[in-house]
Design an enzyme around this catalytic site. Structure first.
Site, PDB file in Angstrom:
ATOM      1  N   TRP A   1      29.762  42.853  54.003  1.00  0.00           N
ATOM      2  CA  TRP A   1      30.608  41.664  53.976  1.00  0.00           C
ATOM      3  C   TRP A   1      31.606  41.650  55.125  1.00  0.00           C
ATOM      4  CZ3 TRP A   1      31.762  40.855  48.021  1.00  0.00           C
ATOM      5  CH2 TRP A   1      30.569  40.481  47.395  1.00  0.00           C
TER       6      TRP A   1
ATOM      7  N   GLY B   1      37.815  43.561  37.116  1.00  0.00           N
ATOM      8  CA  GLY B   1      38.857  44.065  38.011  1.00  0.00           C
ATOM      9  C   GLY B   1      39.992  43.106  38.281  1.00  0.00           C
ATOM     10  N   SER B   2      39.684  41.913  38.795  1.00  0.00           N
ATOM     11  CA  SER B   2      40.759  41.008  39.211  1.00  0.00           C
ATOM     12  C   SER B   2      41.129  40.048  38.098  1.00  0.00           C
ATOM     13  CB  SER B   2      40.336  40.219  40.448  1.00  0.00           C
ATOM     14  OG  SER B   2      39.190  39.426  40.178  1.00  0.00           O
TER      15      SER B   2
ATOM     16  N   HIS C   1      32.175  31.932  37.044  1.00  0.00           N
ATOM     17  CA  HIS C   1      32.181  30.949  38.120  1.00  0.00           C
ATOM     18  C   HIS C   1      32.205  29.516  37.597  1.00  0.00           C
ATOM     19  CE1 HIS C   1      30.528  34.610  40.020  1.00  0.00           C
ATOM     20  NE2 HIS C   1      31.286  34.223  41.010  1.00  0.00           N
TER      21      HIS C   1
ATOM     22  N   ARG D   1      34.089  28.468  47.154  1.00  0.00           N
ATOM     23  CA  ARG D   1      34.633  29.807  47.398  1.00  0.00           C
ATOM     24  C   ARG D   1      34.298  30.242  48.819  1.00  0.00           C
ATOM     25  NH1 ARG D   1      37.789  34.186  47.341  1.00  0.00           N
ATOM     26  NH2 ARG D   1      36.743  36.152  46.961  1.00  0.00           N
TER      27      ARG D   1
ATOM     28  N   ARG E   1      39.212  24.368  56.534  1.00  0.00           N
ATOM     29  CA  ARG E   1      38.662  24.353  55.179  1.00  0.00           C
ATOM     30  C   ARG E   1      38.896  22.996  54.494  1.00  0.00           C
ATOM     31  NH1 ARG E   1      41.049  29.244  52.051  1.00  0.00           N
ATOM     32  NH2 ARG E   1      42.851  28.783  53.352  1.00  0.00           N
TER      33      ARG E   1
ATOM     34  N   CYS F   1      26.374  42.058  41.314  1.00  0.00           N
ATOM     35  CA  CYS F   1      26.223  40.718  40.763  1.00  0.00           C
ATOM     36  C   CYS F   1      25.359  39.819  41.632  1.00  0.00           C
ATOM     37  CB  CYS F   1      27.588  40.060  40.565  1.00  0.00           C
ATOM     38  SG  CYS F   1      28.587  39.920  42.051  1.00  0.00           S
TER      39      CYS F   1
ATOM     40  N   TRP G   1      36.711  20.820  53.748  1.00  0.00           N
ATOM     41  CA  TRP G   1      35.641  20.630  52.757  1.00  0.00           C
ATOM     42  C   TRP G   1      36.034  21.249  51.420  1.00  0.00           C
ATOM     43  CZ3 TRP G   1      32.406  24.392  50.484  1.00  0.00           C
ATOM     44  CH2 TRP G   1      31.196  23.939  49.954  1.00  0.00           C
TER      45      TRP G   1
END
Length: 735
Positions: free
Chosen positions: A537, A408-409, A670, A491, A17, A619, A19
């Site tokens: 997912w 939620g989070s 976001h 993300r 990761r 979403c 990038w």
């Protein structure tokens, strides 16, 4: 004779990761734009070299992006929203994608039926395409001069770019202007020595009409006139092209077709109409969206059938789509059981598969991944009492007009991530980690009470990811260590592997939710991920019917819903952000999916008492064509993305007379910017223009785990003030 190989695109994020880390270091002010550009160049060139070293003949350039390839094309042709016109060029990409202190970000939505998100072009009658600095030319020359590799430039096609755009504009006028600028871009590339130039037109995998096909014909005729030396490569993916034979007449040199999602239709078309001898067929025979090794027998049969119909010299082998949608390499997965890793092929392994198939190396390495799965057969309810009766039974919540909640989070701090790493590595005991999680839950319950939210959440601090967490608790699923895939911006997500039958063994969320509820008199939502989203997912074994997987997951989530209800949790949210994303691209294929998806959600949620309120969240998808599905799901409250689409999504709920609770997200989580109270009240006024006040909830667009605590508290404070203002206005109107 060996077949020529090609790739459509390659993962951007890097094996470790790199990038993502470079981007976030720049956004956090830790490295300059110059240093970011240097690191990105290093990654870009290393990916090109890796593909060539793997034996790939035609390696793409332009698939790499510092954010999103659709946004790259938008900016390349000067089509960014007017509000960003004065932003300096070195800051424009991130300003459009993430917003600034004063400017809201551009809309973001799902890339066809994937979990990748692109930045939606916003066009008006004032939009005037004009080729800007030609990055594609720069990157082509860079690879040629520094690596000695003659790459294949890749760019989103003009018809797809316009088809994905939003706004009021004269499509034909803008298409004509855009083609002139595309033509300049292609000419610059061919003058620099480029031969094959790939233009991606995945819009052809949708239901096409005569106007769209006319636009395709016009576009490629004009582009060939602008750049007669270019070997134009028209690339499609994500399914079959309904009228593929119409593409045969275009002045292009290569036609790329999907032989994975569009296998049967493609073979039927090739048999019914001769593929032209003056064109090459780029055959997408390896699944670019899943991680299981190819079924050699299937691939062999496709290639042999195609070679009976198309001259071997005109066949190019490639993945079905960009490898952007899969992780980088299996070699980093030493912790996985060997019986699973032996069946996996990430991007690098797919390159090796591709080369092997091009050498006709089938019989030497035949892979068999087939294993039948069975769905549980249980007599459980799949419907509830009518909504009006449930509303009466749920009056015990005693909520105000415009109840305020979150999705939620809450923020996952560096300290939290460090504690989780220590726990997973055995440096922190189970009790130590559990105690820390409870401290975070209590802290944020108190903060929510201070902010005057009406319905609280426990914050999901124990969870690393909304799918991965449940996958770790359910049998039949496995997890990689480094199987990261880009979702949006920086993300990245780590999809689970569904490799066996799935079942529930014990409660997964009850302890944390009950603890949170014990700290407050306000209702606390139990937070679950829905069966369809877990499946979509995840990387599902390809030989296992999707309906079986939906059904098994539905029964597992149902057990968790009932465990929460039994423990006294009376408000339960079962999130399904992926349910619309999974809708097949062609309408004739959608009914079966809708029936499967709705059945799974209702199995998961319909066994509760009428007094228990079921929420769901969706979403960053287009809901206009899926309102019947949403209505059939029969949730008591749905929360949706709203602010980043500038309120456009509410039209769908208005047109279909949606009559259940709905929380239109009033601010974009976001983006790091803190929205003003006035912005949020404006969003709520939009909602009130099409929905009754008694149905509206107030919430952000999505979960808040990626934001800082400071950003969240300021934004939620403003959100509560916006709700209070709207409440006061409603009271005045009702006097």
């Amino acid at each position: 004779m060996t077949l020529v190989t090609s790739t459509i695109g390659y993962p951007r994020i890097g094996e470790k990761r790199e990038w993502k880390k470079a981007l976030e270091s720049h956004w956090n002010g830790e490295i300059s734009h110059t240093e970011l550009t240097r690191q990105m160049k290093q990654l870009r060139l290393s990916f090109i070299k890796k593909q060539r070293d793997a034996g790939i003949d035609l390696v793409p350039v332009g698939d790499f992006s510092m954010y999103d390839h659709v946004l790259d094309a938008t900016i390349l042709f000067g089509l960014e929203p007017e509000r960003f016109q004065d932003i300096p060029s070195d800051k424009k990409l991130f300003a459009v994608a993430r917003g600034t202190d004063k400017l809201p970000a551009a809309e973001m939505t799902k890339w066809f039926n994937t979990n990748y998100h692109y930045i939606v072009p916003e066009l008006t009658d004032k939009s005037k395409p004009q080729l800007q600095h030609n990055n594609l030319l720069e990157w082509f020359l860079e690879a040629k001069e520094e690596l000695g590799i003659h790459t294949k430039p890749v760019l989103v096609g003009p018809v797809t770019l316009l088809s994905l755009s939003k706004g009021e504009f004269d499509r034909q006028k803008l298409l004509d202007e855009l083609l002139a600028e595309y033509g300049k871009c292609l000419k610059e590339l061919t003058d620099a020595g480029a031969t094959y130039i790939q233009l991606d037109e995945p819009v052809l995998a949708l239901d096409t009409d005569e106007q769209l096909m006319n636009d395709i014909r016009k576009s490629y005729t004009v582009l060939k006139e602008y750049a007669p030396k270019a070997f134009l490569w028209l690339q499609t993916y994500f399914g079959s092209v309904s009228e593929a034979d119409h593409l045969y007449q275009l002045p292009v040199n290569v036609i790329g077709l999907d032989a994975v999602d569009g296998e049967q239709q493609l073979l039927k078309q090739l048999k019914s109409k001769h593929f032209p001898d003056d064109k090459k067929l780029a055959l997408g025979i390896i699944n670019g969206r899943n991680v299981w090794k190819s079924d050699d027998e299937r691939v062999e049969n496709i290639i042999q059938t195609v070679l009976e119909l198309v001259d071997q010299s005109n066949v190019i082998l490639q993945p079905s789509c960009s490898l952007l949608h899969v992780p980088v390499s299996v070699k980093n997965e030493s912790a996985l059981d060997l019986s699973i890793t032996d069946k996996l092929a990430f991007a690098d392994e797919k390159l090796a598969e591709l080369k092997r198939f091009a050498l006709f190396g089938w019989s030497e390495s035949r892979v068999n991944v087939r294993k039948k799965a069975t769905a549980p057969v249980l007599n459980v309810p799949d419907s509830r009492v009518p909504y009006k009766e449930r509303v009466k039974a749920q009056q015990h919540f005693n909520l105000p007009l415009f109840p305020v909640t979150t999705i939620g989070s809450f923020p996952q701090s560096k300290e939290l991530r460090r504690k989780r790493r220590e726990w997973k590595r055995g440096y922190l005991t189970d009790d130590g980690f559990r105690g820390y999680i409870k401290e975070q839950i209590e802290k944020w319950i108190r903060l929510q009470e201070e902010l005057k939210l009406d319905v609280l959440v426990h914050g999901e601090f124990e969870r690393n990811d909304m799918v991965e967490y449940f996958g770790e608790k359910l049998e039949g699923m496995a997890f990689t260590s480094n199987g990261w895939v880009q979702s949006y911006g920086s993300r990245c997500v780590k999809p689970p592997l569904i490799h066996d039958d799935i079942w529930w063994e014990e409660p997964m969320t009850v302890e944390e939710t009950v603890f949170a509820q014990s700290l407050t008199d306000k209702p606390v939502k139990g937070m679950l991920t829905g069966p369809v989203t877990i499946a979509k997912w995840s990387f599902v074994r390809e030989d296992c019917p999707l309906g079986y997987v939906f059904n098994q997951l539905a029964h597992a989530i149902r057990q968790e819903v009932l465990s929460l209800e039994k423990a006294g949790v009376k408000m339960i949210q079962v999130d399904e952000p992926a349910i619309r994303e999974g809708l097949p691209l062609k309408k004739k294929e959608q009914l079966d999916y809708i029936q499967m998806a709705v059945k799974a959600f209702k199995i998961a949620t319909s066994s509760v008492q009428p007094s228990t309120q079921i929420h769901t969240h969706m979403c960053y998808s287009s809901f206009e064509d899926s309102m019947p599905m949403i209505s059939q799901m029969d949730a008591d409250v749905i929360s949706i993305e709203f602010s980043r689409s500038h309120g456009d999504l509410l039209t769908a709920f208005s047109d279909h007379a949606y009559q259940k609770g709905i929380g239109p997200g009033v601010y974009d989580i976001h983006s790091p910017r803190i929205p003003e109270v006035e912005e949020m009240t404006a969003q709520l006024h939009k909602a009130l223009s099409v929905l009754p006040a008694e149905l509206i909830w107030v919430n952000p667009d999505c979960g808040l785990k990626t934001r800082s605590g400071h950003e969240v508290l300021l934004a939620l404070e403003n959100m509560v003030l916006a709700a209070e203002q709207i409440r006061s206005e409603a009271m005045v109107r009702n006097r």
